[in-house]
Structures are given as structure tokens and as C-alpha cells.
Design a protein around this motif. Structure first.
Motif, PDB file in Angstrom:
ATOM      1  N   ARG A 164      13.809 -67.038   4.674  1.00 26.14           N
ATOM      2  CA  ARG A 164      13.628 -65.651   5.120  1.00 26.14           C
ATOM      3  C   ARG A 164      12.892 -64.813   4.080  1.00 26.14           C
ATOM      4  NH1 ARG A 164      19.221 -63.226   6.006  1.00 26.14           N
ATOM      5  NH2 ARG A 164      17.941 -61.341   5.915  1.00 26.14           N
ATOM      6  N   GLN A 165      13.064 -65.154   2.819  1.00 24.32           N
ATOM      7  CA  GLN A 165      12.501 -64.344   1.742  1.00 24.32           C
ATOM      8  C   GLN A 165      10.978 -64.412   1.667  1.00 24.32           C
ATOM      9  OE1 GLN A 165      14.625 -65.429  -1.833  1.00 24.32           O
ATOM     10  NE2 GLN A 165      16.604 -64.836  -0.989  1.00 24.32           N
ATOM     11  N   GLU A 166      10.378 -65.314   2.437  1.00 28.85           N
ATOM     12  CA  GLU A 166       8.916 -65.414   2.461  1.00 28.85           C
ATOM     13  C   GLU A 166       8.274 -64.123   2.973  1.00 28.85           C
ATOM     14  OE1 GLU A 166       6.785 -67.756   1.309  1.00 28.85           O
ATOM     15  OE2 GLU A 166       8.593 -68.586   0.391  1.00 28.85           O
ATOM     16  N   VAL A 167       9.008 -63.318   3.741  1.00 29.79           N
ATOM     17  CA  VAL A 167       8.421 -62.071   4.260  1.00 29.79           C
ATOM     18  C   VAL A 167       8.070 -61.105   3.132  1.00 29.79           C
ATOM     19  CG1 VAL A 167       9.578 -62.241   6.502  1.00 29.79           C
ATOM     20  CG2 VAL A 167      10.676 -60.956   4.636  1.00 29.79           C
ATOM     21  N   LEU A 168       8.677 -61.293   1.960  1.00 28.57           N
ATOM     22  CA  LEU A 168       8.364 -60.436   0.817  1.00 28.57           C
ATOM     23  C   LEU A 168       7.193 -60.965   0.005  1.00 28.57           C
ATOM     24  CD1 LEU A 168      11.915 -59.536  -0.583  1.00 28.57           C
ATOM     25  CD2 LEU A 168      10.428 -58.120   0.844  1.00 28.57           C
TER      26      LEU A 168
END
Length: 288
Positions: free
Chosen positions: A160-164
Motif C-alpha cells: 500500500r505504501q507505494e502510493v507515496l
């Protein structure tokens, strides 16, 4: 583009409600609508109740049949169709046996959003958790899970942290209760590393992190955490997500969005500045 759709249920329901209202305003029954577009009546009913997804082309056909000429309304509903249709095509499908539908809905909204405003009163936001912290939170919140399932849920949290980190990263505004920083999730070593990672992420240009200190006393968001997702160009698609023990609640009414948006602005105004917050985080990390 046939087949079953697995997009976010919240989008399907909202789109279905809007389409039903337009049909009724056009003075049509569901049988009339089905005849006009060449479908079976049951398809119209499934779309209107959110039990079935709908493609962009389907929405255009229905809007034409209902005589909807308002360009802005058409744009919003066509965008909703895209959001409801795309939720099953992301990386999270690989974890569909591990994560429940509502969590998949949340991840899909997060992936589509251009900005997120989040209040956290108990744990570090998922988008900035370290693997060890995420593992400790998962074990504490969901006792008795097999280790393989815990591993998979941690993988999901990290993905999920790929969006950052994308070419056009998510804009994240986070307000954290000081308790989030001081709760020793996973022990001192895990917490120390987590606080240092939090400080590093807070330095990113698209991240704004503020802390509500204990000295503030009570505040408007004390009753619970929430996230407000915003989407490119069309504010009508914005949504508030409230997390509860057994389910998530999605709020999309304009009055709810206004109330939570105002509450978030109030908390930002009363919280420590980003610079002051980093000083506090560093001090707590040094003692962890």
C-alpha cells in the motif's frame, strides 16, 4: 467488457442510487429502462442496488435513455463507473483470500485518490508503518492468526505504501494523537525504529505530519480515527472512511464531508506545527 465486477462496493452503491433516482425522475420503471437499453430487467435492478458492477459504456447508455444532459452530472457518474469497475484489477487481487472485501475497497480508494487526510488516535498510519510495527499491530488486533496470514497482511501493508512513492504520489496530511507516538507497540526497539521512519517520511514534500500533544486536552476528533480521501478534479467522489472493530463505514454525503473536513482543519490549527512535531517525535524516539 463483460463479466462480473469486483470494484469498491461503496462506489457501486452510490452509483446505483444515483441511477435509480434519475430513472424515477424520468418517469420510467426498471422494466421501461431495460427495454430502452436492450437489457433484462434484473440487470437494471442489480445495478441500482449495487449488487452488480457497471461499465462506463453501460452508464452512458442509461444516462442517454434517461435524457440526462447535465455535463457535470454525467462526468461525475461516468467517473463513478470507472471507480466501481476498476477495484478488482489492482495488485490486491492476489491477496483476495486473505483480505476481506471492505479492506479491498479501502485499498482501491486509496490507490485512486490524489490526497488523503487522516486522524489517528491509536496507531501509526498504515502508509508509514515499518514491517515490524505492522506485524506487531496485526498480531495484537487479530489474535490467533496463522503466521502465514500475518505475513501476507504485512505484505499488503507494505505494498500500500507505494502510493507515496509513485510518479504522482498521494498527498498525505496526517494528524496524530501524542498517544500514537508513546504507545510501545512491539516493544522499545520496534517503536524506536518506527518513530525514526515516521520522521523520515514526514520530510517528504507531499507529506504533512502534525501531532496533537497531551497538553491540548480534549479535541473534536477524540472519539475516533478517520480518513478523508479526495480524488482528482471531482470533489463529488470524495469519501470519509471510519474504522470500527468489525467493519468500515463509508460516508459520502456532502454534509458529512463538510463536517469531517472542518473538524480536520480545526485539529490542524490546534496541533503542533510540522517542525514542532518532528522535534517531539525525535525526543520520544531518543528515549525509546
Amino acid at each position: 467488457m463483460g463479466g462480473t465486477r469486483h470494484g469498491p462496493a461503496v462506489r457501486r452503491r452510490k452509483l446505483g442510487e444515483e441511477l435509480r433516482g434519475l430513472r424515477l425522475r424520468a418517469g420510467l420503471t426498471s422494466r421501461d429502462a431495460a427495454r430502452l437499453v436492450g437489457w433484462h430487467q434484473s440487470k437494471v435492478s442489480r445495478i441500482e442496488t449495487g449488487r452488480s458492477g457497471v461499465t462506463h459504456a453501460d452508464v452512458v447508455r442509461l444516462l442517454d435513455a434517461y435524457g440526462v444532459g447535465d455535463r457535470r452530472l454525467r462526468t461525475v457518474l461516468e467517473a463513478l463507473a470507472g471507480a466501481a469497475d476498476g477495484g478488482g484489477t489492482g495488485w490486491w487481487r492476489a491477496y483476495r483470500d486473505v483480505i476481506p472485501p471492505q479492506y479491498r475497497d479501502f485499498i482501491s480508494l486509496e490507490a485512486e485518490a490524489c490526497a488523503a487526510r487522516t486522524l489517528e488516535t491509536s496507531v501509526i498510519p498504515g502508509l508509514v508503518q515499518t514491517p515490524d510495527y505492522a506485524r506487531a499491530v496485526t498480531r495484537a488486533a487479530l489474535e490467533g492468526l496463522p503466521e502465514a496470514t500475518v505475513d501476507a497482511l504485512v505484505e499488503v501493508r507494505m505494498a500500500r505504501q507505494e502510493v507515496l512513492r509513485g510518479a504522482v504520489p498521494l498527498r498525505l496530511d496526517a494528524v496524530l494523537d501524542e498517544a500514537v507516538l508513546r504507545r510501545q507497540v512491539g516493544g522499545a526497539r520496534v517503536m524506536g525504529a518506527q518513530l525514526r521512519t515516521l520522521a523520515e517520511v514526514a520530510e517528504l514534500p507531499h507529506v504533512r505530519l502534525q501531532v496533537l500533544p497531551f497538553t491540548m486536552g480534549g479535541y473534536v476528533g477524540l472519539s475516533g480515527s478517520f480518513v478523508i480521501f479526495s480524488f482528482p478534479n471531482i470533489s463529488d467522489l470524495d469519501v470519509v472512511v471510519l474504522d470500527h472493530m468489525t467493519r468500515s463505514l463509508y460516508l459520502e454525503r456532502s454534509e458529512d464531508l463538510e463536517a469531517y473536513g472542518a473538524a480536520f482543519r480545526t485539529m490542524q490549527a490546534h496541533a503542533l506545527t510540522p517542525e514542532e512535531s518532528l522535534v517531539l517525535i525525535a525526543g520520544i524516539a531518543a528515549g525509546a
